[in-house]
Scaffold this motif. Structure first.
Motif, PDB file in Angstrom:
ATOM      1  N   ALA A 194       1.030  -1.285  -0.122  1.00  0.00           N
ATOM      2  CA  ALA A 194      -0.085   0.024   0.022  1.00  0.00           C
ATOM      3  C   ALA A 194       0.842   1.178   0.060  1.00  0.00           C
ATOM      4  O   ALA A 194       0.704   2.218  -0.796  1.00  0.00           O
ATOM      5  CB  ALA A 194      -0.889   0.036   1.222  1.00  0.00           C
ATOM      6  N   ALA A 195       2.037   1.312   0.762  1.00  0.00           N
ATOM      7  CA  ALA A 195       2.846   2.249   0.670  1.00  0.00           C
ATOM      8  C   ALA A 195       3.235   2.693  -0.524  1.00  0.00           C
ATOM      9  O   ALA A 195       3.500   3.960  -0.882  1.00  0.00           O
ATOM     10  CB  ALA A 195       4.111   1.917   1.733  1.00  0.00           C
ATOM     11  N   ALA A 207       1.809   4.552   5.975  1.00  0.00           N
ATOM     12  CA  ALA A 207       1.596   3.077   5.635  1.00  0.00           C
ATOM     13  C   ALA A 207       3.144   2.552   6.086  1.00  0.00           C
ATOM     14  O   ALA A 207       2.993   1.373   6.761  1.00  0.00           O
ATOM     15  CB  ALA A 207       1.465   3.044   4.203  1.00  0.00           C
ATOM     16  N   ARG A 208       4.143   3.001   5.689  1.00  0.00           N
ATOM     17  CA  ARG A 208       5.437   2.524   6.270  1.00  0.00           C
ATOM     18  C   ARG A 208       5.643   2.367   7.565  1.00  0.00           C
ATOM     19  O   ARG A 208       6.197   1.581   8.119  1.00  0.00           O
ATOM     20  CB  ARG A 208       6.562   3.249   5.455  1.00  0.00           C
ATOM     21  N   GLU A 209       5.084   3.429   8.398  1.00  0.00           N
ATOM     22  CA  GLU A 209       5.054   3.312   9.780  1.00  0.00           C
ATOM     23  C   GLU A 209       4.393   2.402  10.126  1.00  0.00           C
ATOM     24  O   GLU A 209       4.782   1.350  11.295  1.00  0.00           O
ATOM     25  CB  GLU A 209       4.920   4.744  10.563  1.00  0.00           C
ATOM     26  N   ASP A 210       2.908   2.126   9.848  1.00  0.00           N
ATOM     27  CA  ASP A 210       2.218   0.944  10.259  1.00  0.00           C
ATOM     28  C   ASP A 210       2.959  -0.391  10.087  1.00  0.00           C
ATOM     29  O   ASP A 210       2.920  -1.339  10.727  1.00  0.00           O
ATOM     30  CB  ASP A 210       0.920   1.168   9.430  1.00  0.00           C
ATOM     31  N   ALA A 211       3.570  -0.544   8.704  1.00  0.00           N
ATOM     32  CA  ALA A 211       4.230  -1.871   8.351  1.00  0.00           C
ATOM     33  C   ALA A 211       5.357  -2.000   9.456  1.00  0.00           C
ATOM     34  O   ALA A 211       5.764  -3.177   9.749  1.00  0.00           O
ATOM     35  CB  ALA A 211       4.947  -1.626   7.016  1.00  0.00           C
ATOM     36  N   GLU A 227      13.836  -0.640   8.518  1.00  0.00           N
ATOM     37  CA  GLU A 227      13.818  -0.187   7.536  1.00  0.00           C
ATOM     38  C   GLU A 227      12.637   0.453   7.203  1.00  0.00           C
ATOM     39  O   GLU A 227      12.744   1.798   6.607  1.00  0.00           O
ATOM     40  CB  GLU A 227      13.989  -1.433   6.304  1.00  0.00           C
ATOM     41  N   ALA A 228      11.526  -0.106   7.471  1.00  0.00           N
ATOM     42  CA  ALA A 228      10.079   0.486   7.114  1.00  0.00           C
ATOM     43  C   ALA A 228       9.936   1.831   8.139  1.00  0.00           C
ATOM     44  O   ALA A 228       9.635   2.998   7.566  1.00  0.00           O
ATOM     45  CB  ALA A 228       9.038  -0.434   7.441  1.00  0.00           C
ATOM     46  N   LEU A 229      10.722   1.706   9.414  1.00  0.00           N
ATOM     47  CA  LEU A 229      10.235   2.683  10.245  1.00  0.00           C
ATOM     48  C   LEU A 229      11.325   4.010   9.903  1.00  0.00           C
ATOM     49  O   LEU A 229      10.833   5.110   9.881  1.00  0.00           O
ATOM     50  CB  LEU A 229      10.628   2.592  11.617  1.00  0.00           C
ATOM     51  N   ALA A 230      12.475   3.826   9.323  1.00  0.00           N
ATOM     52  CA  ALA A 230      13.315   4.866   8.965  1.00  0.00           C
ATOM     53  C   ALA A 230      12.785   5.341   7.834  1.00  0.00           C
ATOM     54  O   ALA A 230      12.984   6.742   7.452  1.00  0.00           O
ATOM     55  CB  ALA A 230      14.800   4.122   8.551  1.00  0.00           C
TER      56      ALA A 230
END
Length: 344
Positions: A194-195, A207-211, A227-230
């Motif tokens: 989704a991101a 979306a990346r934060e949620d992932a 990686e997603a949070l960064a």
């Protein structure tokens, strides 16, 4: 001099508000605030009061995006009433959504519960919001999860998915449905997809934060979580969303990762705070509203000890000796300044 047609004021006001909406969607938050402010001036000048809630919605969402926690405490109630009483020119769902976010930031999901339930159970409000705001579906799923209501979360995902299916050529709707569905199913892979599909840069960062949160729940997926949070923190920074960037950075710290400094939250516009940094101004705002050090830390994504450190510096810079004195002084400053949003 050529006389202006009475409808010119409405056209100018509407054009400014449309431009503000577009700027906000592109992540140009300062431009959105400036154009919405000009729209407010035009609306007041021509007596077009039904445009004011729409302008204030953009300004409130922009203040939240910028991390300004000094938004008037009564604004959420006003936006909510405008939505429920039909006092907007259009898009009552966005007024309701802005109000819900203001309430959630100030007091947690339970504070916004009545409004969240009202949006989701009203067919018109829900459809209008899902069609207009790419980040709304995921936000509603997160809010209902915090309230412990899986039935409402499922309704959001069902409606978002149906809307995307009816409009298969609209990528933003597909991304929003995928994001919300991935959250409901706790599937970080779907949320990552989704991101990549989101056109809105802030929604992609969200979306990346949620992932990242979902990956972090799997011990073997720490690297993917980091990686997603960064990526989320960087995306929020690029979207002029310092509060969100700080939240993502705090999640990285919980995983043992520190990645330099992120933008500071904004203080209240128009308030002259002398030598205070933006973070100190944000702390002063929240303390003056009666929040404890721990509660301030939760809202700014810093520890209570760091809040205490900032308070010592604030007391010295503002020449006050207690929280009571700080509250009195800060109230005088904010009372003399123009708020983030004008009164109706």
């Amino acid at each position: 001099m050529t006389a202006r047609h009475p409808g010119d004021g409405a056209l100018v006001t509407a054009a400014l508000l449309c431009a503000a909406d577009l700027a906000f969607a592109r992540g140009e938050v300062a431009a959105a605030v400036e154009r919405a402010g000009r729209g407010v001036e035009q609306a007041h000048r021509h007596g077009l009061h039904r445009f004011l809630p729409d302008a204030h919605t953009v300004m409130a969402l922009s203040a939240l995006r910028q991390g300004s926690l000094g938004v008037r405490t009564d604004l959420a109630d006003q936006l909510r009433d405008c939505a429920l009483l039909g006092q907007t020119a259009h898009r009552p769902s966005q007024c309701a959504w802005a109000a819900a976010q203001l309430l959630e930031v100030r007091g947690g999901a339970s504070s916004a519960a009545q409004l969240v339930v009202g949006i989701i159970t009203d067919d018109r409000l829900l459809l209008e919001l899902l069609a207009s705001q790419p980040a709304a579906a995921a936000w509603l799923v997160r809010a209902t999860r915090q309230l412990g209501d899986e039935t409402l979360a499922q309704r959001v995902v069902t409606e978002a998915s149906a809307l995307a299916a009816r409009n298969c050529g609209l990528r933003s709707l597909r991304a929003a449905a995928m994001h919300a569905g991935g959250l409901l199913d706790r599937s970080p892979e779907r949320v990552v997809a989704a991101a990549a599909a989101h056109l809105d840069p802030w929604a992609a960062a969200s979306a990346r934060e949620d992932a990242g949160k979902l990956f972090a729940a799997r011990p073997a997926e720490r690297e993917r979580a980091v990686e997603a949070l960064a990526s989320a923190a960087d995306g929020y920074t690029d979207s002029a969303a310092p509060r969100d960037a700080r939240r993502a950075a705090s999640r990285l710290r919980s995983l043992g990762v520190r990645r330099g400094r992120y933008p500071q939250c904004a203080g209240q516009d128009g308030v002259h705070t002398g030598a205070l940094t933006r973070t100190e101004a944000a702390v002063a705002e929240l303390v003056s509203q009666g929040f404890t050090n721990s509660q301030v830390g939760e809202r700014l994504f810093i520890s209570g000890h760091t809040v205490a450190f900032h308070l010592k510096k604030i007391f010295r810079k503002m020449n006050v000796a207690s929280r009571v004195e700080l509250t009195r002084t800060w109230s005088q400053l904010t009372g003399a300044a123009a708020g983030v949003v004008r009164a109706y």
